[in-house]
Design a protein around this motif. Structure first.
Motif, mmCIF file in Angstrom:
data_model
loop_
_atom_site.group_PDB
_atom_site.id
_atom_site.type_symbol
_atom_site.label_atom_id
_atom_site.label_comp_id
_atom_site.label_asym_id
_atom_site.label_seq_id
_atom_site.Cartn_x
_atom_site.Cartn_y
_atom_site.Cartn_z
ATOM 1 N N ILE A 80 0.867 -1.263 0.133
ATOM 2 C CA ILE A 80 0.152 -0.061 -0.192
ATOM 3 C C ILE A 80 0.835 1.228 0.015
ATOM 4 C CG2 ILE A 80 -1.608 1.277 1.333
ATOM 5 C CD1 ILE A 80 -2.761 -1.386 2.343
ATOM 6 N N ALA A 81 0.824 1.865 -1.212
ATOM 7 C CA ALA A 81 1.493 3.242 -0.921
ATOM 8 C C ALA A 81 0.699 4.399 -1.589
ATOM 9 C CB ALA A 81 2.584 2.929 -2.086
ATOM 10 N N THR A 82 -0.396 4.429 -1.028
ATOM 11 C CA THR A 82 -1.377 5.399 -1.329
ATOM 12 C C THR A 82 -1.510 6.788 -0.999
ATOM 13 O OG1 THR A 82 -2.971 4.721 0.328
ATOM 14 C CG2 THR A 82 -3.418 3.543 -1.796
ATOM 15 N N GLY A 83 -0.520 6.982 0.071
ATOM 16 C CA GLY A 83 -0.292 8.430 0.187
ATOM 17 C C GLY A 83 -1.447 8.910 1.205
ATOM 18 N N LEU A 84 -1.798 10.206 1.363
ATOM 19 C CA LEU A 84 -2.731 10.813 1.902
ATOM 20 C C LEU A 84 -3.467 11.986 1.209
ATOM 21 C CD1 LEU A 84 -0.604 11.628 5.074
ATOM 22 C CD2 LEU A 84 -2.271 10.239 5.282
ATOM 23 N N ARG A 85 -4.583 12.376 1.691
ATOM 24 C CA ARG A 85 -5.407 13.418 1.369
ATOM 25 C C ARG A 85 -5.436 14.700 2.203
ATOM 26 N NH1 ARG A 85 -10.465 9.838 0.235
ATOM 27 N NH2 ARG A 85 -10.876 10.211 2.481
ATOM 28 N N GLU A 86 -4.947 15.653 1.666
ATOM 29 C CA GLU A 86 -5.092 17.014 2.281
ATOM 30 C C GLU A 86 -6.460 17.581 2.686
ATOM 31 O OE1 GLU A 86 -0.698 18.719 1.122
ATOM 32 O OE2 GLU A 86 -2.602 19.472 0.049
ATOM 33 N N VAL A 87 -6.644 18.138 3.941
ATOM 34 C CA VAL A 87 -7.766 18.802 4.185
ATOM 35 C C VAL A 87 -7.433 19.915 4.373
ATOM 36 C CG1 VAL A 87 -9.874 18.982 5.674
ATOM 37 C CG2 VAL A 87 -9.050 16.750 5.046
ATOM 38 N N LEU A 88 -7.431 21.151 3.481
ATOM 39 C CA LEU A 88 -6.856 22.424 3.660
ATOM 40 C C LEU A 88 -7.864 23.329 4.202
ATOM 41 C CD1 LEU A 88 -5.796 22.765 -0.117
ATOM 42 C CD2 LEU A 88 -4.301 22.463 1.904
ATOM 43 N N PRO A 89 -7.269 24.526 5.009
ATOM 44 C CA PRO A 89 -8.337 25.483 5.449
ATOM 45 C C PRO A 89 -9.464 25.805 4.705
ATOM 46 C CG PRO A 89 -6.096 26.090 6.040
ATOM 47 C CD PRO A 89 -6.143 24.818 4.881
ATOM 48 N N LYS A 90 -10.571 26.312 5.185
ATOM 49 C CA LYS A 90 -11.707 26.390 4.242
ATOM 50 C C LYS A 90 -11.875 27.908 4.077
ATOM 51 C CE LYS A 90 -14.726 22.494 5.876
ATOM 52 N NZ LYS A 90 -15.985 22.030 6.296
#
Length: 317
Positions: A128-138
């Motif tokens: 598994i090398a799927t990385g991450l998702r960023e949740v940016l400031p709204k």
């Protein structure tokens, strides 16, 4: 035993970590399938830095070059697809299971079924090398400047803003630490805590000694034009002039497809691995941003891929 499976290794994720692992497994003559959703976290960034011999290259171009290198190996296949699920094989799923599992080590296990686009393939191991998702400031206009004059990785992009007016926007408890790091590129730095980010009085005093200011007012938006960012807009209506900004995102794993593996996760939701990249499930490995400590530079992820590939190759023996 190997012939009982479609692949020796299925790699989920085609970023630098996954592609580096695939290249090294290919050279070890392992039958390797790379499945990638083509949704990299750094797709908005025009340039990546710190990768020896490729400093300044587009992240998408780096991935393209990696795929082209893999194409020369007949034992590797690359597919753009969404992985729907991974399940451990049971004996009934393996033709001549007794023969297939004879002498198999506990490290490798019984193999897996990987489903994508409604099709299922079998593999001895998964990586598994799927990385991450960023949740940016709204902030309404943040995306308009993200990747050009707003960034998340200081090590990657801080050099380009040396001695310029910079903002650091975030709400996490590590803001002071990140501000200290960012101050090595510019002391003309303002830390915006969004009204909730934790910066202690002692931390604020320490930062002030370096010329760094802390603004505890809430940020409403960012402002700029076609030339880039030019200010941070506060809820009270003031716009604070800045030429660049770094944001501290929250991060999410995207591991719904791996629920069947019952992987051990840490408090941050990252996949727990040993020093060799082995997960809590025999035959399943993980590398890159989805493992502790989380986000890292591309060259570090690529190095991890090469290292874990060597481990998988030895385990398969």
């Amino acid at each position: 035993m190997s012939e009982q499976f479609d692949w020796d290794v299925v790699i989920v994720g085609g970023g630098p970590a996954g592609l580096s692992a695939a290249l090294n497994l290919a050279r070890a003559r392992r039958r390797t399938l790379v499945l990638d959703s083509n949704r990299p976290r750094n797709s908005a960034t025009f340039h990546s830095h710190g990768f020896l011999s490729r400093d300044g290259i587009s992240p998408l171009e780096l991935r393209k070059m990696g795929r082209e290198e893999l194409e020369q190996y007949p034992n590797v296949s690359f597919e753009r697809t969404i992985v729907e699920g991974i399940e451990p094989l049971v004996a009934a799923d393996v033709a001549d299971a007794a023969s297939a599992l004879e002498g198999a080590s506990a490290t490798v296990g019984a193999g897996f079924t990987v489903t994508h686009r409604g099709r299922a393939v079998t593999t001895r191991t998964v990586l598994i090398a799927t990385g991450l998702r960023e949740v940016l400031p709204k902030l309404p206009m943040l995306r308009a400047f993200y990747g050009t004059s707003i960034h998340s990785c200081m090590e990657c992009d801080g050099y380009e803003y040396a001695d310029k007016p910079i903002a650091l926007i975030g709400h996490t408890d590590d803001l002071a630490e990140r501000a200290l790091l960012l101050s090595q590129w510019s002391r003309d730095l303002i830390v915006f805590t969004q009204g909730i980010g934790h910066v202690s009085d002692a931390d604020e005093a320490m930062l002030a000694e370096r010329g760094v200011r802390v603004d505890r007012r809430e940020v409403a938006d960012v402002a700029g034009d076609r030339d880039g960012l030019n200010g941070v807009v506060l809820v009270d209506g003031e716009t604070v002039a800045r030429e660049a900004a770094f944001v501290r995102p929250d991060y999410e794993t995207a591991l719904d497809f791996a629920a069947g593996l019952q992987l051990a996760l840490d408090a941050e939701g990252l996949i727990v691995v040993d020093a060799a990249g082995r997960t809590s499930t025999a035959g399943a490995y993980a590398i890159g941003d989805a493992t502790p400590p989380g986000p890292q530079q591309l060259i570090v992820a690529a190095g991890d891929g090469a290292e874990v590939a060597a481990v998988i190759n030895r385990d398969l023996l």
